[in-house]
Design a protein around this motif. Structure first.
Motif, PDB file in Angstrom:
ATOM      1  N   PHE A 205       2.987   1.783   0.014  1.00 33.69           N
ATOM      2  CA  PHE A 205       2.651   0.513  -0.623  1.00 33.69           C
ATOM      3  C   PHE A 205       2.144   0.704  -2.057  1.00 33.69           C
ATOM      4  O   PHE A 205       1.747  -0.256  -2.701  1.00 33.69           O
ATOM      5  CB  PHE A 205       1.578  -0.225   0.195  1.00 33.69           C
ATOM      6  CG  PHE A 205       2.075  -0.696   1.538  1.00 33.69           C
ATOM      7  CD1 PHE A 205       2.848  -1.842   1.649  1.00 33.69           C
ATOM      8  CD2 PHE A 205       1.777   0.005   2.684  1.00 33.69           C
ATOM      9  CE1 PHE A 205       3.308  -2.280   2.872  1.00 33.69           C
ATOM     10  CE2 PHE A 205       2.228  -0.421   3.923  1.00 33.69           C
ATOM     11  CZ  PHE A 205       2.992  -1.568   4.014  1.00 33.69           C
ATOM     12  N   ARG A 206       2.160   1.907  -2.516  1.00 37.57           N
ATOM     13  CA  ARG A 206       1.640   2.201  -3.847  1.00 37.57           C
ATOM     14  C   ARG A 206       2.471   1.481  -4.909  1.00 37.57           C
ATOM     15  O   ARG A 206       3.706   1.472  -4.873  1.00 37.57           O
ATOM     16  CB  ARG A 206       1.679   3.708  -4.092  1.00 37.57           C
ATOM     17  CG  ARG A 206       1.118   4.120  -5.435  1.00 37.57           C
ATOM     18  CD  ARG A 206       1.187   5.622  -5.612  1.00 37.57           C
ATOM     19  NE  ARG A 206       0.622   6.041  -6.896  1.00 37.57           N
ATOM     20  CZ  ARG A 206       0.577   7.297  -7.304  1.00 37.57           C
ATOM     21  NH1 ARG A 206       1.055   8.256  -6.532  1.00 37.57           N
ATOM     22  NH2 ARG A 206       0.063   7.588  -8.485  1.00 37.57           N
ATOM     23  N   ASN A 207       1.771   0.861  -5.863  1.00 39.32           N
ATOM     24  CA  ASN A 207       2.371   0.139  -6.996  1.00 39.32           C
ATOM     25  C   ASN A 207       3.214  -1.058  -6.566  1.00 39.32           C
ATOM     26  O   ASN A 207       3.982  -1.595  -7.374  1.00 39.32           O
ATOM     27  CB  ASN A 207       3.239   1.086  -7.836  1.00 39.32           C
ATOM     28  CG  ASN A 207       2.447   2.239  -8.406  1.00 39.32           C
ATOM     29  OD1 ASN A 207       1.257   2.101  -8.732  1.00 39.32           O
ATOM     30  ND2 ASN A 207       3.082   3.413  -8.528  1.00 39.32           N
ATOM     31  N   ARG A 208       3.055  -1.486  -5.310  1.00 42.20           N
ATOM     32  CA  ARG A 208       3.792  -2.671  -4.847  1.00 42.20           C
ATOM     33  C   ARG A 208       2.877  -3.790  -4.372  1.00 42.20           C
ATOM     34  O   ARG A 208       3.363  -4.861  -4.003  1.00 42.20           O
ATOM     35  CB  ARG A 208       4.757  -2.292  -3.714  1.00 42.20           C
ATOM     36  CG  ARG A 208       5.878  -1.369  -4.147  1.00 42.20           C
ATOM     37  CD  ARG A 208       7.016  -1.362  -3.147  1.00 42.20           C
ATOM     38  NE  ARG A 208       6.614  -0.879  -1.825  1.00 42.20           N
ATOM     39  CZ  ARG A 208       6.785  -1.541  -0.693  1.00 42.20           C
ATOM     40  NH1 ARG A 208       7.340  -2.735  -0.720  1.00 42.20           N
ATOM     41  NH2 ARG A 208       6.407  -1.014   0.461  1.00 42.20           N
ATOM     42  N   VAL A 209       1.563  -3.568  -4.391  1.00 42.73           N
ATOM     43  CA  VAL A 209       0.597  -4.567  -3.937  1.00 42.73           C
ATOM     44  C   VAL A 209      -0.369  -4.862  -5.068  1.00 42.73           C
ATOM     45  O   VAL A 209      -0.974  -3.942  -5.635  1.00 42.73           O
ATOM     46  CB  VAL A 209      -0.170  -4.081  -2.689  1.00 42.73           C
ATOM     47  CG1 VAL A 209      -1.194  -5.118  -2.267  1.00 42.73           C
ATOM     48  CG2 VAL A 209       0.795  -3.785  -1.554  1.00 42.73           C
TER      49      VAL A 209
END
Length: 380
Positions: A205-209
């Motif tokens: 979920f890194r850099n997508r939340v």
């Protein structure tokens, strides 16, 4: 004069500090169905007097009967009626705090909530009113295409200026699957100099939340970007106001893009296992069979009637053609002229000549009945 001034000023100060002003002031709180509502009720006082009784009462209208939500007496907190298992006394009674936490708010919970606090050796009742407005429930299931973005809301509505101390967003792909951290906020680790109190998972979920809510207003909503098929599952938000917790669950369903759904280039692997139909497919199949059996006799009748009409239409021109041919070729009858001779001279026998008429058939070109022709026959 000085004594009179003291009598006027002291009650006013005590009224503001003890909460007497709350007797006429109503605070409004807007909460979505299914969320939690924190309603504060604190008596500010310098005197060390213990709270002996707390009552939370709901009034739905001017003429409606009051309904007890919760009461506290003799160190015992008792939720009542339909508010059992949903209302909790979360304030610190030793600090004159009778705040209420109402979970899983329902539409029927809308109305005016009145908090009444009685302290030991005092006849004054301290009151505070909260006007609760219930908003429509936010969707608990979200459907997103692959590659799109979707917001996920998470609120903790409160009448008290109590800031969020922690927010945890967790993900689970199944019932027995291990939870993964999606996004996390921890006020205890917040650095006011660097303004870094957020912790984001370093996994997939890194850099997508991203945080889209306002933490200062108890809003921990997030935005999930570039959704993948593996993101399908259950997302749980836990938001904390100190020791108070509000939880919200959202189920996310991810579907393929429209172009991939309409045209699929990857063949499905064949399996030897039989296909099991679900309930909807069975209902559709049974419905198609029933409709076929009902419409089959009707279709047969329609086909037969159409064929009969065609045969009747074809027979009519043939009859007309036959009649026209008969009219075009009528029977031809040839008659020969008849010549008679009157008795001019009598023969020796004394008899006169006589002419007789005979009929001979004349055959026409068409194969019909023969015509008759007349020819004279002279007899003596």
């Amino acid at each position: 004069m000085l004594c009179l001034l003291k009598l006027i000023v002291i009650p006013a100060i005590l009224g503001d500090s003890w909460g007497l002003a709350d007797m006429t002031v109503s605070t409004e709180l807007r909460v979505h169905m299914g969320d939690s509502a924190f309603m504060g009720c604190v008596v500010q006082s310098t005197e060390e007097k213990h709270v002996v009784k707390v009552d939370w009462i709901l009034s739905n209208g001017k003429y409606a009967e009051n309904e007890y939500v919760l009461y506290y007496y003799s160190n015992l907190s008792v939720p009542t009626g339909r508010f059992q298992n949903r209302s909790h006394l979360v304030g610190d009674i030793s600090r004159n705090d009778g705040s209420l936490l109402l979970q899983n708010v329902q539409e029927a919970d809308q109305g005016t909530y009145t908090c009444e606090i009685r302290r030991k050796s005092e006849s004054v009742v301290f009151k505070k009113s909260v006007e609760l407005r219930v908003l429509p429930e936010e969707p608990k299931e979200l459907t997103v295409h692959v590659g799109d973005s979707t917001p996920m809301g998470c609120f903790f509505q409160s009448t008290k200026e109590k800031h969020v101390t922690k927010v945890d967003w967790m993900f689970s792909s199944g019932k027995h699957a291990k939870e993964e951290v999606v996004w996390r906020y921890d006020f205890n680790s917040y650095d006011f100099k660097e303004r870094s109190g957020f912790f984001q998972n370093q996994g997939r979920f890194r850099n997508r939340v991203n945080l889209v809510g306002d933490i200062s207003r108890n809003d921990g909503s997030i935005m999930l970007q570039t959704v993948k098929e593996s993101d399908q599952g259950v997302y749980t938000c836990r938001i904390y106001l100190g020791n108070l917790e509000s939880r919200k669950t959202i189920e996310l369903r991810v579907i393929q893009e429209r172009s991939q759904m309409s045209i699929s280039t990857t063949p499905r692997p064949r399996t030897n296992q039989p296909t099991i139909l679900d309930g909807n497919q069975l209902v559709i199949i049974v419905g198609i069979l029933c409709a076929t059996f009902l419409l089959l006799p009707v279709l047969i009748l329609i086909v037969k009637k159409t064929q009969w009409n065609k045969s009747s239409v074809n027979s009519t021109p043939s009859l007309k053609n036959l009649e026209s041919k008969e009219k075009a070729n009528p029977e031809k009858h040839v008659y020969s002229s008849i010549t008679t001779w009157e008795a001019m001279d009598e023969g020796p026998s004394g008899q006169s000549e006589a002419t007789y008429m005979t009929m001979h058939p004349v055959w026409p070109s068409s194969p019909k009945a023969p015509s008759l022709a007349l020819s004279p026959v002279r007899s003596k």
